[in-house]
Design a protein around this motif. Structure first.
Motif, mmCIF file in Angstrom:
data_model
loop_
_atom_site.group_PDB
_atom_site.id
_atom_site.type_symbol
_atom_site.label_atom_id
_atom_site.label_comp_id
_atom_site.label_asym_id
_atom_site.label_seq_id
_atom_site.Cartn_x
_atom_site.Cartn_y
_atom_site.Cartn_z
ATOM 1 N N VAL A 9 8.581 -0.279 -5.099
ATOM 2 C CA VAL A 9 8.016 0.074 -3.796
ATOM 3 C C VAL A 9 6.503 0.053 -3.946
ATOM 4 N N THR A 10 5.836 -0.776 -3.149
ATOM 5 C CA THR A 10 4.373 -0.796 -3.195
ATOM 6 C C THR A 10 3.824 0.090 -2.073
ATOM 7 N N GLY A 11 2.602 0.557 -2.256
ATOM 8 C CA GLY A 11 2.060 1.510 -1.283
ATOM 9 C C GLY A 11 2.847 2.809 -1.349
ATOM 10 N N LEU A 40 6.899 2.339 -8.941
ATOM 11 C CA LEU A 40 6.001 2.724 -7.851
ATOM 12 C C LEU A 40 4.613 2.150 -8.072
ATOM 13 N N LEU A 41 4.208 1.277 -7.155
ATOM 14 C CA LEU A 41 2.894 0.629 -7.265
ATOM 15 C C LEU A 41 1.966 1.180 -6.191
ATOM 16 N N ASP A 42 0.773 1.551 -6.620
ATOM 17 C CA ASP A 42 -0.276 1.871 -5.635
ATOM 18 C C ASP A 42 -1.624 1.617 -6.286
ATOM 19 N N LEU A 86 7.653 -4.343 -0.244
ATOM 20 C CA LEU A 86 6.200 -4.477 -0.260
ATOM 21 C C LEU A 86 5.637 -3.798 0.989
ATOM 22 N N VAL A 87 5.297 -2.546 0.809
ATOM 23 C CA VAL A 87 4.856 -1.704 1.928
ATOM 24 C C VAL A 87 3.331 -1.612 1.985
ATOM 25 N N GLY A 88 2.699 -1.512 0.835
ATOM 26 C CA GLY A 88 1.242 -1.344 0.777
ATOM 27 C C GLY A 88 0.530 -2.587 1.282
ATOM 28 N N ALA A 89 -0.454 -2.388 2.127
ATOM 29 C CA ALA A 89 -1.239 -3.514 2.645
ATOM 30 C C ALA A 89 -2.595 -2.984 3.036
ATOM 31 N N ARG A 90 -3.508 -3.887 3.296
ATOM 32 C CA ARG A 90 -4.841 -3.493 3.709
ATOM 33 C C ARG A 90 -4.831 -3.213 5.208
ATOM 34 N N VAL A 111 -1.361 -12.286 -5.142
ATOM 35 C CA VAL A 111 -1.235 -11.633 -6.457
ATOM 36 C C VAL A 111 0.184 -11.068 -6.632
ATOM 37 N N GLN A 112 0.664 -10.395 -5.599
ATOM 38 C CA GLN A 112 1.991 -9.774 -5.731
ATOM 39 C C GLN A 112 3.102 -10.823 -5.778
ATOM 40 N N GLY A 113 2.943 -11.906 -5.000
ATOM 41 C CA GLY A 113 3.929 -12.995 -5.050
ATOM 42 C C GLY A 113 3.994 -13.595 -6.446
ATOM 43 N N VAL A 128 9.051 -7.535 2.985
ATOM 44 C CA VAL A 128 7.652 -7.209 3.253
ATOM 45 C C VAL A 128 7.573 -6.374 4.539
ATOM 46 N N VAL A 129 6.987 -5.181 4.386
ATOM 47 C CA VAL A 129 6.792 -4.248 5.503
ATOM 48 C C VAL A 129 5.312 -4.231 5.918
ATOM 49 N N GLY A 130 4.422 -4.330 4.926
ATOM 50 C CA GLY A 130 2.974 -4.233 5.166
ATOM 51 C C GLY A 130 2.506 -5.324 6.124
HETATM 52 P P1 NAX Z 1 -0.634 4.183 4.462
HETATM 53 O O1 NAX Z 1 -2.047 3.822 4.646
HETATM 54 O O2 NAX Z 1 -0.179 5.590 4.660
HETATM 55 O O3 NAX Z 1 -0.178 3.766 2.987
HETATM 56 C C1 NAX Z 1 -0.445 2.527 2.443
HETATM 57 C C2 NAX Z 1 -0.464 2.685 0.938
HETATM 58 O O4 NAX Z 1 -0.596 1.387 0.389
HETATM 59 C C3 NAX Z 1 -1.644 3.535 0.445
HETATM 60 O O5 NAX Z 1 -1.173 4.492 -0.483
HETATM 61 C C4 NAX Z 1 -2.548 2.494 -0.219
HETATM 62 O O6 NAX Z 1 -3.272 3.019 -1.305
HETATM 63 C C5 NAX Z 1 -1.521 1.464 -0.665
HETATM 64 N N1 NAX Z 1 -2.053 0.136 -0.932
HETATM 65 C C6 NAX Z 1 -3.027 -0.544 -0.278
HETATM 66 N N2 NAX Z 1 -3.248 -1.725 -0.861
HETATM 67 C C7 NAX Z 1 -2.388 -1.811 -1.900
HETATM 68 C C8 NAX Z 1 -2.153 -2.798 -2.892
HETATM 69 N N3 NAX Z 1 -2.863 -3.910 -2.940
HETATM 70 N N4 NAX Z 1 -1.187 -2.557 -3.810
HETATM 71 C C9 NAX Z 1 -0.491 -1.410 -3.794
HETATM 72 N N5 NAX Z 1 -0.678 -0.434 -2.887
HETATM 73 C C10 NAX Z 1 -1.616 -0.638 -1.950
HETATM 74 O O7 NAX Z 1 0.184 3.175 5.387
HETATM 75 P P2 NAX Z 1 1.698 3.264 5.884
HETATM 76 O O8 NAX Z 1 1.749 4.031 7.147
HETATM 77 O O9 NAX Z 1 2.565 3.678 4.765
HETATM 78 O O10 NAX Z 1 1.960 1.735 6.299
HETATM 79 C C11 NAX Z 1 2.040 0.713 5.333
HETATM 80 C C12 NAX Z 1 2.094 -0.644 5.995
HETATM 81 O O11 NAX Z 1 3.235 -0.789 6.811
HETATM 82 C C13 NAX Z 1 0.904 -0.946 6.901
HETATM 83 O O12 NAX Z 1 0.457 -2.274 6.639
HETATM 84 C C14 NAX Z 1 1.503 -0.881 8.286
HETATM 85 O O13 NAX Z 1 0.790 -1.658 9.216
HETATM 86 C C15 NAX Z 1 2.877 -1.421 8.025
HETATM 87 N N6 NAX Z 1 3.924 -1.177 9.032
HETATM 88 C C16 NAX Z 1 4.845 -2.142 9.237
HETATM 89 C C17 NAX Z 1 5.901 -1.992 10.105
HETATM 90 C C18 NAX Z 1 6.915 -3.083 10.300
HETATM 91 O O14 NAX Z 1 7.793 -2.898 11.131
HETATM 92 N N7 NAX Z 1 6.873 -4.208 9.596
HETATM 93 C C19 NAX Z 1 6.028 -0.760 10.916
HETATM 94 C C20 NAX Z 1 5.276 0.398 10.376
HETATM 95 C C21 NAX Z 1 3.949 0.074 9.758
HETATM 96 O O15 NAX Z 1 3.003 -0.001 10.777
#
Ligand code: NAX
Length: 326
Positions: A9-11, A40-42, A86-90, A111-113, A128-130
């Motif tokens: 799980v990223t982010g 767990l990646l962050d 892949l949840v973490g994104a900019r 990089v992650q790919g 991918v969620v991010g």
């Molecule tokens: P948060 O800002 O609470 O958490 C994101 C986490 O990712 C932070 O801990 C940050 O340090 C980390 N992170 C950033 N760049 C990283 C990298 N290169 N490698 C590893 N970790 C990294 O955001 P959160 O509310 O958890 O949302 C995460 C992502 O989901 C966002 O991009 C958001 O837009 C996206 N979403 C996507 C949805 C979908 O349906 N596809 C819905 C919900 C959400 O909006």
């Protein structure tokens, strides 16, 4: 007891991570008989917060949580994983242009790919969620030439679940009784939630609602702008519902959707007039660890227009990051 499965799980220290990890560790994603090892990646600056989340996971004493690995290195995070979320994104910061956002995420997902390509299990399932989720998934897929492209997906399930709930509210029927809903395209306000084929207890939903104006002026904007409405109300973006959708997506992909249609963003293959080269939301049925696109649906003029609009947005996003691939 089954051998543990490694799940990345990223982010992981973020707000979706906080709603997601406990449910994975309790067996809601891969089954109540499937132990997991969480990878767990962050980012480096989030490692202390991540430690706190891990302490809480420990304190749950989940019988299925065999181990945990915390890291800021994708090469460590993706080692031997069979599932990668892949949840973490900019996020978009103040004054940031869309182009810059795509660019910043392009750097993360190449990089992650590549790290997935080099280290993950050969049959890894990637979600991918991010955001921008579809294009990020496409970038990760393109950066992993040794992995099967079909193992890369983008999350449209939240849009799907949002649409189900709106239809349940409109018809007064239980959400579980709705079958054959489709969501097409990009995870963005341009997505096209389509209930033309949907049924409730075998009866067509379209005839039950029988209101094209509601479809166009209420239903589609409500689903499309739901994320913004939640930010407006909560002051934070959707997190628990996004985590729930990610669990639904992977659970159905791994364990099957029991004949039900669900929506996944998958690599386009030319069907439904969507040319190859994007990650596009389509209705699928999952069985034996594979998803299968629902084929042969009729596309009417209104749907064509909506499906092409969301395609155009994906093509624009792709054009903005095309230089990453020469
Ligand atoms: P948060 O800002 O609470 O958490 C994101 C986490 O990712 C932070 O801990 C940050 O340090 C980390 N992170 C950033 N760049 C990283 C990298 N290169 N490698 C590893 N970790 C990294 O955001 P959160 O509310 O958890 O949302 C995460 C992502 O989901 C966002 O991009 C958001 O837009 C996206 N979403 C996507 C949805 C979908 O349906 N596809 C819905 C919900 C959400 O909006």
């Amino acid at each position: 007891m089954k051998a543990p499965v490694r799940v990345a799980v990223t982010g992981a220290a973020g707000q979706i991570g906080y709603s997601l990890l406990f449910r994975i560790a309790s067996g809601e994603m891969l089954g109540k008989d499937q132990p997991v090892i969480l990878h767990l990646l962050d980012l480096p600056q989030a490692q202390t917060a991540l430690k706190g989340v891990m302490m809480e996971l420990q304190d749950c004493a989940f019988p299925l949580l065999a181990d945990m690995v915390a890291t800021d290195d994708p090469n460590v995070a993706f080692k031997d994983v069979k599932v990668a979320l892949l949840v973490g994104a900019r996020p978009r910061s103040k004054g940031m242009e869309r182009k810059d956002l795509l660019e910043a995420n392009g750097a993360i997902f190449t990089v992650q790919g590549k790290a997935l390509n080099d280290h993950a299990a050969r049959d890894v399932k990637v979600l991918v969620v991010g955001n921008p989720a579809n294009t990020n998934a496409w970038i990760a897929m393109k950066s992993a030439p040794d992995l099967d492209p079909k193992n890369f997906t983008a999350m449209l399930r939240l849009d799907h679940n949002r649409a189900l709930s709106q239809i349940a509210a409109k018809t007064g029927k239980p959400v579980a009784s709705i079958e054959k809903l489709a969501v097409w395209g990009n995870h963005s306000p341009t997505m096209y939630a389509d209930y033309r084929f949907a049924t409730i207890d075998g009866q067509p939903v379209k005839a039950m609602i029988n209101d094209d104006v509601w479809n166009r002026d209420v239903f589609l904007p409500t689903v499309g702008k739901r994320g913004a409405a939640i930010i407006e109300a909560r002051g934070l973006s959707s997190a628990a519902s996004a985590a729930n959708a990610a669990i639904d997506h992977i659970r159905d992909w791994v364990l099957g959707s029991n004949g039900k249609w669900v929506t996944m963003g998958i690599p386009s293959d030319g069907s439904y007039g969507i040319p190859e080269g994007v990650m596009y939301g389509v209705p699928v049925v999952c069985e034996n660890g594979e998803y299968k696109r629902v084929e042969g649906l009729e596309i009417d003029a209104f749907s064509r227009e909506r499906m092409d609009l969301t395609l155009a947005e994906l093509e624009e996003e792709r054009a903005a990051i095309a230089h990453l691939f020469g």
